[in-house]
Design a protein around this motif. Sequence first.
Motif, PDB file in Angstrom:
ATOM      1  N   GLY A   8       7.683   2.367   5.776  1.00  9.88           N
ATOM      2  CA  GLY A   8       6.518   2.564   4.915  1.00  9.88           C
ATOM      3  C   GLY A   8       6.735   1.801   3.619  1.00  9.88           C
ATOM      4  N   ARG A  11       4.431   1.510  -2.741  1.00  6.27           N
ATOM      5  CA  ARG A  11       5.169   1.220  -3.978  1.00  6.27           C
ATOM      6  C   ARG A  11       6.576   1.802  -3.928  1.00  6.27           C
ATOM      7  N   PHE A  12       6.686   3.050  -3.441  1.00  4.69           N
ATOM      8  CA  PHE A  12       7.984   3.718  -3.395  1.00  4.69           C
ATOM      9  C   PHE A  12       8.935   3.034  -2.405  1.00  4.69           C
ATOM     10  N   ASP A  31       6.802  -1.577   8.523  1.00  2.74           N
ATOM     11  CA  ASP A  31       5.465  -1.071   8.160  1.00  2.74           C
ATOM     12  C   ASP A  31       4.492  -1.378   9.288  1.00  2.74           C
ATOM     13  N   ILE A  32       3.475  -0.543   9.373  1.00  3.05           N
ATOM     14  CA  ILE A  32       2.446  -0.725  10.395  1.00  3.05           C
ATOM     15  C   ILE A  32       1.476  -1.839   9.980  1.00  3.05           C
ATOM     16  N   LEU A  50       5.633  -2.590  12.878  1.00  2.11           N
ATOM     17  CA  LEU A  50       5.405  -1.658  13.990  1.00  2.11           C
ATOM     18  C   LEU A  50       4.985  -0.287  13.501  1.00  2.11           C
ATOM     19  N   ASP A  51       4.457   0.496  14.435  1.00  2.00           N
ATOM     20  CA  ASP A  51       4.074   1.881  14.160  1.00  2.00           C
ATOM     21  C   ASP A  51       5.322   2.747  14.370  1.00  2.00           C
ATOM     22  N   ALA A  52       5.795   3.356  13.297  1.00  3.18           N
ATOM     23  CA  ALA A  52       7.047   4.100  13.367  1.00  3.18           C
ATOM     24  C   ALA A  52       6.940   5.387  14.190  1.00  3.18           C
ATOM     25  N   GLY A  74       3.099   7.599   3.189  1.00  8.01           N
ATOM     26  CA  GLY A  74       2.489   8.537   2.252  1.00  8.01           C
ATOM     27  C   GLY A  74       1.354   9.359   2.807  1.00  8.01           C
ATOM     28  N   GLU A  75       0.144   8.820   2.702  1.00 10.00           N
ATOM     29  CA  GLU A  75      -1.063   9.585   3.032  1.00 10.00           C
ATOM     30  C   GLU A  75      -1.096  10.114   4.453  1.00 10.00           C
ATOM     31  N   LYS A  98       9.883  11.329   2.116  1.00 13.32           N
ATOM     32  CA  LYS A  98       8.999  11.552   0.971  1.00 13.32           C
ATOM     33  C   LYS A  98       7.922  12.559   1.368  1.00 13.32           C
TER      34      LYS A  98
HETATM   35  P1  ATP Z   1       3.131   4.724  -2.653  1.00 10.49           P
HETATM   36  O1  ATP Z   1       2.745   5.848  -3.576  1.00 10.49           O
HETATM   37  O2  ATP Z   1       4.592   4.609  -2.415  1.00 10.49           O
HETATM   38  O3  ATP Z   1       2.492   3.394  -2.992  1.00 10.49           O
HETATM   39  P2  ATP Z   1       1.507   6.086  -0.724  1.00 10.49           P
HETATM   40  O4  ATP Z   1       2.038   7.449  -0.943  1.00 10.49           O
HETATM   41  O5  ATP Z   1       0.144   5.712  -1.251  1.00 10.49           O
HETATM   42  O6  ATP Z   1       2.585   5.042  -1.226  1.00 10.49           O
HETATM   43  P3  ATP Z   1       0.774   4.982   1.786  1.00 10.49           P
HETATM   44  O7  ATP Z   1       0.292   3.710   1.153  1.00 10.49           O
HETATM   45  O8  ATP Z   1      -0.184   5.902   2.413  1.00 10.49           O
HETATM   46  O9  ATP Z   1       1.658   5.796   0.782  1.00 10.49           O
HETATM   47  O10 ATP Z   1       1.905   4.649   2.859  1.00 10.49           O
HETATM   48  C1  ATP Z   1       2.974   3.819   2.554  1.00 10.49           C
HETATM   49  C2  ATP Z   1       3.099   2.749   3.640  1.00 10.49           C
HETATM   50  O11 ATP Z   1       3.336   3.374   4.898  1.00 10.49           O
HETATM   51  C3  ATP Z   1       1.863   1.876   3.792  1.00 10.49           C
HETATM   52  O12 ATP Z   1       2.198   0.520   3.546  1.00 10.49           O
HETATM   53  C4  ATP Z   1       1.436   2.099   5.254  1.00 10.49           C
HETATM   54  O13 ATP Z   1       0.960   0.913   5.866  1.00 10.49           O
HETATM   55  C5  ATP Z   1       2.727   2.583   5.898  1.00 10.49           C
HETATM   56  N1  ATP Z   1       2.525   3.353   7.115  1.00 10.49           N
HETATM   57  C6  ATP Z   1       1.576   4.294   7.326  1.00 10.49           C
HETATM   58  N2  ATP Z   1       1.663   4.770   8.586  1.00 10.49           N
HETATM   59  C7  ATP Z   1       2.694   4.118   9.194  1.00 10.49           C
HETATM   60  C8  ATP Z   1       3.296   4.158  10.489  1.00 10.49           C
HETATM   61  N3  ATP Z   1       2.839   4.977  11.432  1.00 10.49           N
HETATM   62  N4  ATP Z   1       4.334   3.335  10.755  1.00 10.49           N
HETATM   63  C9  ATP Z   1       4.802   2.484   9.798  1.00 10.49           C
HETATM   64  N5  ATP Z   1       4.293   2.406   8.555  1.00 10.49           N
HETATM   65  C10 ATP Z   1       3.252   3.199   8.242  1.00 10.49           C
END
Ligand code: ATP
Length: 139
Positions: A8, A11-12, A31-32, A50-52, A74-75, A98
Amino acid sequence: MKQFVIIGLGRFGTSVAKTLAYKYYDVLAIDINEEKVQEISDEVTHAVNLDATNKKALTNLGVGNFDVAVVSIGEDVHANILTTLILKELGVEEVVAKAQDSLHGRILTKLGADRVVYPEHDMGTRIANHLVSAQILDY
Ligand code: ATP
Protein backbone atom coordinates in the motif's frame (compact mmCIF):
# COMPACT_ATOMS: atom_id res chain seq x y z
CA MET A 1 20.15 -7.21 7.01
CA LYS A 2 16.39 -7.34 7.45
CA GLN A 3 14.21 -7.45 4.36
CA PHE A 4 11.01 -5.45 4.23
CA VAL A 5 7.83 -5.65 2.21
CA ILE A 6 5.59 -2.59 2.17
CA ILE A 7 2.03 -3.07 0.95
CA GLY A 8 0.00 0.00 0.00
CA LEU A 9 1.88 3.02 -1.30
CA GLY A 10 -0.14 5.94 0.05
CA ARG A 11 1.66 8.74 1.91
CA PHE A 12 2.44 6.52 4.91
CA GLY A 13 3.56 3.41 3.02
CA THR A 14 5.63 5.46 0.58
CA SER A 15 7.37 7.27 3.43
CA VAL A 16 8.17 3.98 5.21
CA ALA A 17 9.43 2.36 1.99
CA LYS A 18 11.60 5.29 0.92
CA THR A 19 13.10 5.78 4.38
CA LEU A 20 14.11 2.12 4.62
CA ALA A 21 15.51 2.11 1.08
CA TYR A 22 17.47 5.29 1.86
CA LYS A 23 19.05 3.36 4.73
CA TYR A 24 20.07 0.64 2.21
CA TYR A 25 17.55 -1.96 3.34
CA ASP A 26 16.03 -4.37 0.85
CA VAL A 27 12.51 -3.12 0.16
CA LEU A 28 9.77 -4.77 -1.87
CA ALA A 29 6.97 -2.25 -2.49
CA ILE A 30 3.53 -3.46 -3.56
CA ASP A 31 0.40 -1.63 -4.69
CA ILE A 32 -2.73 -2.48 -6.62
CA ASN A 33 -2.38 0.83 -8.46
CA GLU A 34 0.12 0.68 -11.33
CA GLU A 35 0.90 4.42 -11.10
CA LYS A 36 1.95 4.15 -7.44
CA VAL A 37 4.27 1.31 -8.38
CA GLN A 38 5.82 3.32 -11.22
CA GLU A 39 6.34 6.32 -8.96
CA ILE A 40 8.43 4.42 -6.42
CA SER A 41 10.15 1.93 -8.71
CA ASP A 42 13.46 3.83 -8.97
CA GLU A 43 13.78 4.20 -5.22
CA VAL A 44 13.25 0.68 -3.86
CA THR A 45 14.75 -2.74 -4.58
CA HIS A 46 11.60 -4.09 -6.26
CA ALA A 47 8.18 -2.60 -6.94
CA VAL A 48 5.31 -4.86 -7.94
CA ASN A 49 1.77 -4.18 -9.10
CA LEU A 50 -0.65 -6.65 -7.54
CA ASP A 51 -3.69 -7.06 -5.33
CA ALA A 52 -2.33 -8.06 -1.93
CA THR A 53 -5.50 -9.97 -1.10
CA ASN A 54 -4.40 -12.47 -3.74
CA LYS A 55 -2.62 -15.03 -1.56
CA LYS A 56 -1.25 -16.95 -4.51
CA ALA A 57 0.40 -13.83 -5.94
CA LEU A 58 2.05 -13.04 -2.60
CA THR A 59 3.18 -16.64 -2.23
CA ASN A 60 4.71 -16.66 -5.71
CA LEU A 61 6.62 -13.48 -4.88
CA GLY A 62 8.14 -15.20 -1.85
CA VAL A 63 6.68 -12.66 0.56
CA GLY A 64 6.67 -15.30 3.33
CA ASN A 65 10.48 -15.08 3.46
CA PHE A 66 10.56 -11.41 4.34
CA ASP A 67 11.42 -10.43 7.91
CA VAL A 68 9.00 -7.54 8.23
CA ALA A 69 5.82 -6.56 6.41
CA VAL A 70 4.04 -3.23 6.71
CA VAL A 71 0.36 -3.17 5.72
CA SER A 72 -0.32 0.43 4.82
CA ILE A 73 -3.54 -0.06 2.88
CA GLY A 74 -5.91 2.63 4.14
CA GLU A 75 -9.52 3.14 3.14
CA ASP A 76 -10.12 -0.41 1.99
CA VAL A 77 -10.40 -1.96 5.45
CA HIS A 78 -11.45 -5.28 3.97
CA ALA A 79 -8.23 -5.49 1.91
CA ASN A 80 -6.18 -4.29 4.89
CA ILE A 81 -7.57 -7.05 7.12
CA LEU A 82 -7.25 -9.82 4.51
CA THR A 83 -3.69 -8.82 3.68
CA THR A 84 -2.67 -8.87 7.35
CA LEU A 85 -4.19 -12.33 7.76
CA ILE A 86 -2.45 -13.66 4.63
CA LEU A 87 0.94 -12.28 5.69
CA LYS A 88 0.74 -14.07 9.04
CA GLU A 89 -0.43 -17.27 7.30
CA LEU A 90 2.59 -17.04 4.98
CA GLY A 91 4.84 -16.90 8.03
CA VAL A 92 6.09 -13.31 7.99
CA GLU A 93 7.76 -12.87 11.37
CA GLU A 94 6.81 -9.27 12.06
CA VAL A 95 3.68 -7.71 10.60
CA VAL A 96 3.00 -4.04 11.25
CA ALA A 97 -0.47 -2.95 10.22
CA LYS A 98 -2.01 0.47 9.91
CA ALA A 99 -5.48 0.78 11.48
CA GLN A 100 -8.24 3.29 10.86
CA ASP A 101 -9.64 3.20 14.40
CA SER A 102 -9.37 1.19 17.60
CA LEU A 103 -11.95 -1.45 16.62
CA HIS A 104 -10.07 -2.08 13.40
CA GLY A 105 -6.85 -2.22 15.43
CA ARG A 106 -8.31 -4.83 17.77
CA ILE A 107 -9.28 -7.01 14.83
CA LEU A 108 -5.76 -6.73 13.41
CA THR A 109 -4.26 -7.77 16.74
CA LYS A 110 -6.58 -10.79 16.90
CA LEU A 111 -5.49 -11.77 13.39
CA GLY A 112 -1.89 -11.82 14.55
CA ALA A 113 -0.56 -8.37 13.68
CA ASP A 114 2.56 -7.86 15.79
CA ARG A 115 2.20 -4.13 15.86
CA VAL A 116 -0.72 -1.86 15.06
CA VAL A 117 -0.13 1.77 14.19
CA TYR A 118 -2.47 4.74 13.92
CA PRO A 119 -0.23 7.17 12.01
CA GLU A 120 -2.16 10.40 12.51
CA HIS A 121 -3.05 9.66 16.13
CA ASP A 122 0.48 8.47 16.94
CA MET A 123 2.07 11.48 15.30
CA GLY A 124 -0.31 13.84 17.14
CA THR A 125 0.72 12.32 20.47
CA ARG A 126 4.38 12.52 19.52
CA ILE A 127 4.19 16.13 18.50
CA ALA A 128 2.26 17.08 21.66
CA ASN A 129 4.83 15.32 23.85
CA HIS A 130 7.61 16.98 21.96
CA LEU A 131 6.01 20.42 22.38
CA VAL A 132 5.71 19.93 26.12
CA SER A 133 9.22 18.58 26.60
CA ALA A 134 10.59 21.43 24.48
CA GLN A 135 8.67 23.84 26.72
CA ILE A 136 10.27 22.33 29.82
CA LEU A 137 13.69 22.76 28.25
CA ASP A 138 12.84 26.34 27.22
CA TYR A 139 11.74 27.12 30.78
P1 ATP B 1 -2.19 7.59 3.32
O1 ATP B 1 -2.91 8.31 4.43
O2 ATP B 1 -1.01 6.81 3.76
O3 ATP B 1 -1.91 8.45 2.10
P2 ATP B 1 -4.69 6.22 2.94
O4 ATP B 1 -4.95 5.90 4.35
O5 ATP B 1 -5.46 7.32 2.26
O6 ATP B 1 -3.13 6.47 2.76
P3 ATP B 1 -5.24 4.54 0.72
O7 ATP B 1 -4.79 5.58 -0.26
O8 ATP B 1 -6.66 4.16 0.79
O9 ATP B 1 -4.75 4.89 2.16
O10 ATP B 1 -4.39 3.21 0.51
C1 ATP B 1 -3.01 3.24 0.43
C2 ATP B 1 -2.57 2.47 -0.82
O11 ATP B 1 -3.00 1.11 -0.72
C3 ATP B 1 -3.12 3.02 -2.12
O12 ATP B 1 -2.06 3.41 -2.97
C4 ATP B 1 -3.92 1.85 -2.71
O13 ATP B 1 -3.80 1.77 -4.12
C5 ATP B 1 -3.29 0.65 -2.02
N1 ATP B 1 -4.15 -0.52 -1.98
C6 ATP B 1 -5.48 -0.54 -1.72
N2 ATP B 1 -5.95 -1.80 -1.80
C7 ATP B 1 -4.90 -2.61 -2.12
C8 ATP B 1 -4.73 -4.01 -2.35
N3 ATP B 1 -5.76 -4.85 -2.27
N4 ATP B 1 -3.51 -4.48 -2.67
C9 ATP B 1 -2.45 -3.62 -2.77
N5 ATP B 1 -2.53 -2.30 -2.56
C10 ATP B 1 -3.74 -1.78 -2.24
